[in-house]
Write a protein that holds these residues in place. Sequence first.
Motif, short mmCIF file in Angstrom:
data_model
loop_
_atom_site.label_atom_id
_atom_site.label_comp_id
_atom_site.label_asym_id
_atom_site.label_seq_id
_atom_site.Cartn_x
_atom_site.Cartn_y
_atom_site.Cartn_z
N ALA A 2 0.93 -1.23 -0.14
CA ALA A 2 0.00 0.10 -0.19
C ALA A 2 0.96 1.23 -0.06
O ALA A 2 1.48 1.66 1.13
CB ALA A 2 -0.80 0.01 1.14
N LEU A 3 1.02 1.90 -1.14
CA LEU A 3 1.93 3.05 -1.21
C LEU A 3 1.04 4.14 -0.93
O LEU A 3 0.03 4.50 -1.26
CB LEU A 3 2.49 3.19 -2.83
CG LEU A 3 3.51 1.96 -3.14
CD1 LEU A 3 3.83 2.41 -4.66
CD2 LEU A 3 4.80 2.31 -2.17
N HIS A 4 1.65 5.20 -0.22
CA HIS A 4 1.40 6.60 0.06
C HIS A 4 2.21 7.56 -0.40
O HIS A 4 3.52 7.57 -0.01
CB HIS A 4 1.12 6.46 1.65
CG HIS A 4 0.21 5.48 2.33
ND1 HIS A 4 -1.18 5.57 2.33
CD2 HIS A 4 0.39 4.19 2.68
CE1 HIS A 4 -1.46 4.57 2.76
NE2 HIS A 4 -0.48 3.44 3.22
N MET A 5 1.68 8.47 -1.31
CA MET A 5 2.56 9.36 -1.68
C MET A 5 2.79 10.50 -0.74
O MET A 5 1.85 10.93 0.00
CB MET A 5 1.99 10.17 -2.99
CG MET A 5 2.83 11.24 -3.83
SD MET A 5 2.10 11.92 -5.24
CE MET A 5 0.96 12.86 -4.33
N THR A 26 5.98 -2.55 4.25
CA THR A 26 7.35 -3.00 4.42
C THR A 26 7.95 -1.91 5.36
O THR A 26 9.06 -2.12 5.76
CB THR A 26 7.96 -3.07 3.06
OG1 THR A 26 7.97 -1.95 2.42
CG2 THR A 26 7.26 -4.19 2.19
N ASP A 27 7.46 -0.89 5.65
CA ASP A 27 8.15 0.37 6.39
C ASP A 27 9.09 1.07 5.33
O ASP A 27 10.43 1.46 6.17
CB ASP A 27 8.40 0.17 7.76
CG ASP A 27 8.42 1.21 8.42
OD1 ASP A 27 7.94 2.43 8.24
OD2 ASP A 27 9.32 1.35 9.53
N HIS A 28 9.01 0.85 4.03
CA HIS A 28 10.32 1.44 3.12
C HIS A 28 9.89 2.67 2.41
O HIS A 28 8.61 2.68 2.08
CB HIS A 28 10.59 0.24 2.35
CG HIS A 28 11.11 -0.73 2.89
ND1 HIS A 28 11.32 -2.05 2.36
CD2 HIS A 28 12.21 -0.95 4.14
CE1 HIS A 28 11.80 -2.81 3.05
NE2 HIS A 28 12.29 -2.46 4.19
N TYR A 29 10.67 3.38 2.01
CA TYR A 29 10.36 4.54 1.25
C TYR A 29 10.67 4.04 -0.37
O TYR A 29 11.35 3.14 -0.62
CB TYR A 29 11.30 5.60 1.34
CG TYR A 29 11.06 6.55 2.58
CD1 TYR A 29 10.14 7.25 2.65
CD2 TYR A 29 11.84 6.37 3.73
CE1 TYR A 29 9.65 7.87 3.95
CE2 TYR A 29 11.70 6.90 4.90
CZ TYR A 29 10.46 7.77 5.19
OH TYR A 29 10.26 8.42 6.06
N VAL A 30 9.87 4.31 -1.16
CA VAL A 30 9.76 4.11 -2.56
C VAL A 30 10.04 5.54 -3.37
O VAL A 30 9.25 6.25 -3.12
CB VAL A 30 8.69 3.40 -2.91
CG1 VAL A 30 8.54 3.13 -4.62
CG2 VAL A 30 8.36 1.97 -2.33
N LEU A 31 11.31 5.48 -3.98
CA LEU A 31 11.40 6.63 -4.87
C LEU A 31 11.40 6.64 -6.26
O LEU A 31 11.75 5.60 -7.04
CB LEU A 31 13.06 7.05 -4.58
CG LEU A 31 13.40 7.05 -2.78
CD1 LEU A 31 14.92 7.58 -2.81
CD2 LEU A 31 12.51 8.20 -2.17
N GLN A 32 10.80 7.62 -6.74
CA GLN A 32 10.83 7.55 -8.29
C GLN A 32 11.23 8.84 -8.80
O GLN A 32 11.38 10.11 -8.32
CB GLN A 32 9.18 7.85 -8.73
CG GLN A 32 8.96 8.15 -10.04
CD GLN A 32 7.48 8.43 -10.45
OE1 GLN A 32 6.61 8.35 -9.54
NE2 GLN A 32 7.15 9.21 -11.53
N GLY A 33 12.40 8.64 -9.81
CA GLY A 33 13.21 9.62 -10.07
C GLY A 33 13.78 9.42 -11.50
O GLY A 33 13.42 8.40 -12.52
N TRP A 34 14.71 10.22 -11.94
CA TRP A 34 15.13 10.19 -13.18
C TRP A 34 16.41 9.04 -13.34
O TRP A 34 17.00 8.87 -12.33
CB TRP A 34 15.92 11.44 -13.67
CG TRP A 34 14.84 12.48 -13.55
CD1 TRP A 34 13.92 12.74 -14.29
CD2 TRP A 34 15.01 13.55 -12.54
NE1 TRP A 34 13.22 13.94 -14.05
CE2 TRP A 34 14.00 14.53 -12.84
CE3 TRP A 34 15.74 13.93 -11.56
CZ2 TRP A 34 13.54 15.80 -12.10
CZ3 TRP A 34 15.42 15.13 -10.84
CH2 TRP A 34 14.36 16.09 -11.12
N LYS A 35 16.27 8.28 -14.54
CA LYS A 35 17.28 7.21 -14.68
C LYS A 35 18.55 7.74 -14.77
O LYS A 35 18.94 8.87 -15.41
CB LYS A 35 17.02 6.41 -15.92
CG LYS A 35 16.34 5.67 -16.09
CD LYS A 35 15.91 4.87 -17.36
CE LYS A 35 14.67 4.02 -17.55
NZ LYS A 35 14.47 3.43 -18.85
#
Length: 74
Positions: A2-5, A26-35
């Motif tokens: 369950a991702l929360h922005m 998972t209590d992890h951060y998920v990062l979206q960025g540039w390749k």
Amino acid sequence: MALHMLGKDPNSDNGQSPTIYWDDETDHYVLQGWKLEDSAQLAGLDLPENETVIVFPRRMMPIFPEVKGSGPVD
């Protein structure tokens, strides 16, 4: 998962990435960025097959709850 922005880069065009999410399972951060596409920089990394690298601007660090001083995500 369950991702929360938590926030998007306010300096990005049209509200695009980078973006920070938190996964409450998972209590992890998920990062979206540039390749990261610079071949010299990539050559200096010990990058396993199941991992990737993104470019993430320092200006976004205050979005993380621990940096803001609000503690872990609830």
